[in-house]
Design a protein around this motif. Structure first.
Motif, PDB file in Angstrom:
ATOM      1  N   VAL A  38       0.832  -1.208   0.000  1.00 39.21           N
ATOM      2  CA  VAL A  38       0.000   0.000   0.000  1.00 39.21           C
ATOM      3  C   VAL A  38       0.862   1.251   0.000  1.00 39.21           C
ATOM      4  CG1 VAL A  38      -1.976  -1.029   1.210  1.00 39.21           C
ATOM      5  CG2 VAL A  38      -0.136   0.006   2.541  1.00 39.21           C
ATOM      6  N   MET A  39       0.284   2.326  -0.542  1.00 39.25           N
ATOM      7  CA  MET A  39       0.880   3.655  -0.383  1.00 39.25           C
ATOM      8  C   MET A  39      -0.253   4.673  -0.245  1.00 39.25           C
ATOM      9  SD  MET A  39       2.144   4.787  -4.246  1.00 39.25           S
ATOM     10  CE  MET A  39       3.643   3.849  -4.252  1.00 39.25           C
ATOM     11  N   ARG A  40       0.060   5.776   0.388  1.00 35.71           N
ATOM     12  CA  ARG A  40      -0.942   6.830   0.560  1.00 35.71           C
ATOM     13  C   ARG A  40      -0.189   8.144   0.671  1.00 35.71           C
ATOM     14  NH1 ARG A  40      -6.294   6.905   1.436  1.00 35.71           N
ATOM     15  NH2 ARG A  40      -6.757   4.781   2.103  1.00 35.71           N
ATOM     16  N   GLY A  41      -0.228   8.934  -0.357  1.00 37.95           N
ATOM     17  CA  GLY A  41       0.534  10.168  -0.417  1.00 37.95           C
ATOM     18  C   GLY A  41       1.616  10.051  -1.483  1.00 37.95           C
ATOM     19  N   GLU A  42       2.304   8.909  -1.501  1.00 38.73           N
ATOM     20  CA  GLU A  42       3.375   8.723  -2.489  1.00 38.73           C
ATOM     21  C   GLU A  42       2.825   8.659  -3.910  1.00 38.73           C
ATOM     22  OE1 GLU A  42       3.004   6.756   0.191  1.00 38.73           O
ATOM     23  OE2 GLU A  42       4.892   6.699   1.311  1.00 38.73           O
ATOM     24  N   GLU A  43       1.578   8.147  -4.074  1.00 38.25           N
ATOM     25  CA  GLU A  43       1.000   8.095  -5.430  1.00 38.25           C
ATOM     26  C   GLU A  43       0.941   9.504  -6.026  1.00 38.25           C
ATOM     27  OE1 GLU A  43      -0.811   7.660  -2.653  1.00 38.25           O
ATOM     28  OE2 GLU A  43      -1.674   9.645  -2.880  1.00 38.25           O
ATOM     29  N   THR A  44       0.730  10.498  -5.156  1.00 38.60           N
ATOM     30  CA  THR A  44       0.638  11.868  -5.629  1.00 38.60           C
ATOM     31  C   THR A  44       2.023  12.414  -5.976  1.00 38.60           C
ATOM     32  OG1 THR A  44      -1.341  12.176  -4.291  1.00 38.60           O
ATOM     33  CG2 THR A  44      -0.213  14.166  -5.029  1.00 38.60           C
TER      34      THR A  44
END
Lengths: 312, 312
Positions: free
Chosen positions: B119-125
């Motif tokens: 998972v990632m959250r923030g890095e996708e941006t």
């Protein structure tokens, strides 16, 4: 207590355990105290020893100790001896405390293929106790905070390798994001089915720094219950240790050697399950390896004499 | 401030950073506050946002955020979208907070070869901001507490892999025996020569749980100064990450792809040194990847219109 021939002490970082042995090397009684090297202040080791031994202090028999008591932070430094180390090597390298209270077994060092040193202190004595007269080539595994894998040939410790498996398990659950979604396990609880899943992951190839993250993501995805995280992580780390250490044993020419497990029951049970999953047959050594090793080293150093010893 | 077209917020676990952008995607100003998701109590996110924005709160422009603010513990949950993820996929999956204060970018998930989720959250941006129009195949690396390696094709995030490198480094020094003989490093200090030695060890094959122990044994043997332990350990972990992640990129068919590093200067410097030691050419991405990514996603979602954007 007149049948006592030796007082043998396994004196580690957090606790100390004393054994009273007769002239054939049999353990008659044991005592322990939370008086590990880190708990003794201002060098008051003599007082700590008196507390640990209690009325055994009056016995006029030799005393021998192994473990962190022989480190730079201990009572007297017993410098590391280098592999290969025979039982006799340990016996001739014993160091005596300033007031003659105790003789101390040295630690052992070796270098790995990349010339990086490795060390043990205390485990060399357990290994001495775990060796069997018929051992030609054996692998002895001491699981724990810092698991030790040793290659043994006869009465000789040829090489060893440390794996920080137990300490990694503890700090990952206590101090990283992996602990946030985990429900702690009851101490000594038998492993649940997630353990085998973790072992399978550990026995496969992979990057540890990546694979660990599964202890979080599997919970996020609903594939692992929070209660199962400790078992999964324990399985992953033990499985990976077995995978890596087998490769180490292979490079050392110890393929197919007997694998002997020594340690506390609950942990040895876990390792035995993981070894079975890796298709490796293991035998269990006796739990009192430290006392047996201290006896053997004391015999070789002629600290104890006479009688017909049970142990060589 | 009448030239403001968008307020973009990178809202993480420990801190939040707000950017004011004009109609062409240019960052006009930025502000930050220690108001990460874990610091906001009782769901008082609206108040935290007002504090972060200050007088920007009066601006009548769209607001977009990424990071842990979209997690279950955040303001509103923006469910993970699964790889492969194009820029447009993120744009159509935006979630709005209950009072319409903010739209939030979803996190991204994928599964590795063993079907373990990541998972990632923030890095996708950040990745959205780091993509270049000419990218055919690229590897984008975001070093950090949980380093992310992403395989990118054009405007599409194909797959990624997390390595807990930074967190391992911190807990090993703070909470294990490896920290006992180490003298802490000054924050942001450039790496000394022990870093390269550690990288060399990390780039070689080996068992992490064993190799780590060198941070203690090398000091005991006098081969490493206590002041050099943090650099050696940092080198070992970064080197091992690069070794493992290159294998991952290889299995994904991204051999020879451009490697682009995004992150804070001191850490990117370290990774650049380690990549050079591994004979991998890298380019440095721009540090404001999060702001650029939020702008691009906002454009795709038609939150901002008109003008001639600098960014596509």
């Amino acid at each position: 207590m007149s049948d006592t021939a030796l007082l043998a002490i396994d004196w580690g970082t957090t606790s100390a355990r004393a054994y009273r042995l007769d002239g054939r090397g049999k353990v008659l009684a044991e005592r322990s105290a939370p008086l590990g090297v880190l708990a003794v202040r201002d060098g008051a080791f003599a007082a700590a020893l008196a507390t640990l031994l209690g009325d055994w202090s009056a016995l006029r028999v030799p005393r021998i100790a192994c473990g962190m008591i022989g480190s730079r932070q201990g009572w007297v430094e017993a410098p590391y001896v280098a592999c290969p180390v025979a039982l006799d090597t340990l016996a001739v390298a014993l160091v005596t405390t300033p007031g003659d209270e105790l003789v101390v077994v040295p630690g052992v060092t070796c270098r790995d293929a990349a010339d990086i040193p490795d060390v043990m202190r205390g485990e060399e004595t357990q290994l001495a106790g775990a060796m069997k007269p018929g051992d030609d080539r054996a692998i002895v595994v001491l699981p724990g905070t810092h698991s030790k894998w040793a290659r043994v040939e006869g009465n000789k410790l040829v090489a060893f390798s440390t794996f920080m498996t137990g300490e990694l398990y503890s700090v990952l659950l206590a101090h990283t994001i992996l602990g946030r979604l985990a429900v702690p396990a009851a101490a000594g609880a038998p492993p649940g089915p997630a353990f085998a899943t973790g072992v399978a992951r550990g026995l496969a190839s992979g990057a540890v720094a990546h694979d660990l993250f599964g202890a979080r993501t599997l919970v996020l995805a609903g594939d692992l219950a929070p209660e199962a995280v400790p078992d999964w992580l324990s399985g992953l780390l033990i499985g990976r240790e077995i995978r890596a250490a087998r490769l180490w044993a292979h490079h050392g020419g110890h393929d197919g050697a007997v694998v002997r497990l020594i340690g506390a029951d609950a942990l040895v049970d876990r390792y035995a399950l993981a070894f079975a999953q890796a298709d490796v047959a293991v035998e269990r050594g006796r739990a009192d390896a430290a006392a047996r090793g201290l006896w053997r080293i004391a015999r070789r150093a002629h600290l104890v004499r006479g009688g017909t010893p049970v142990l060589q």
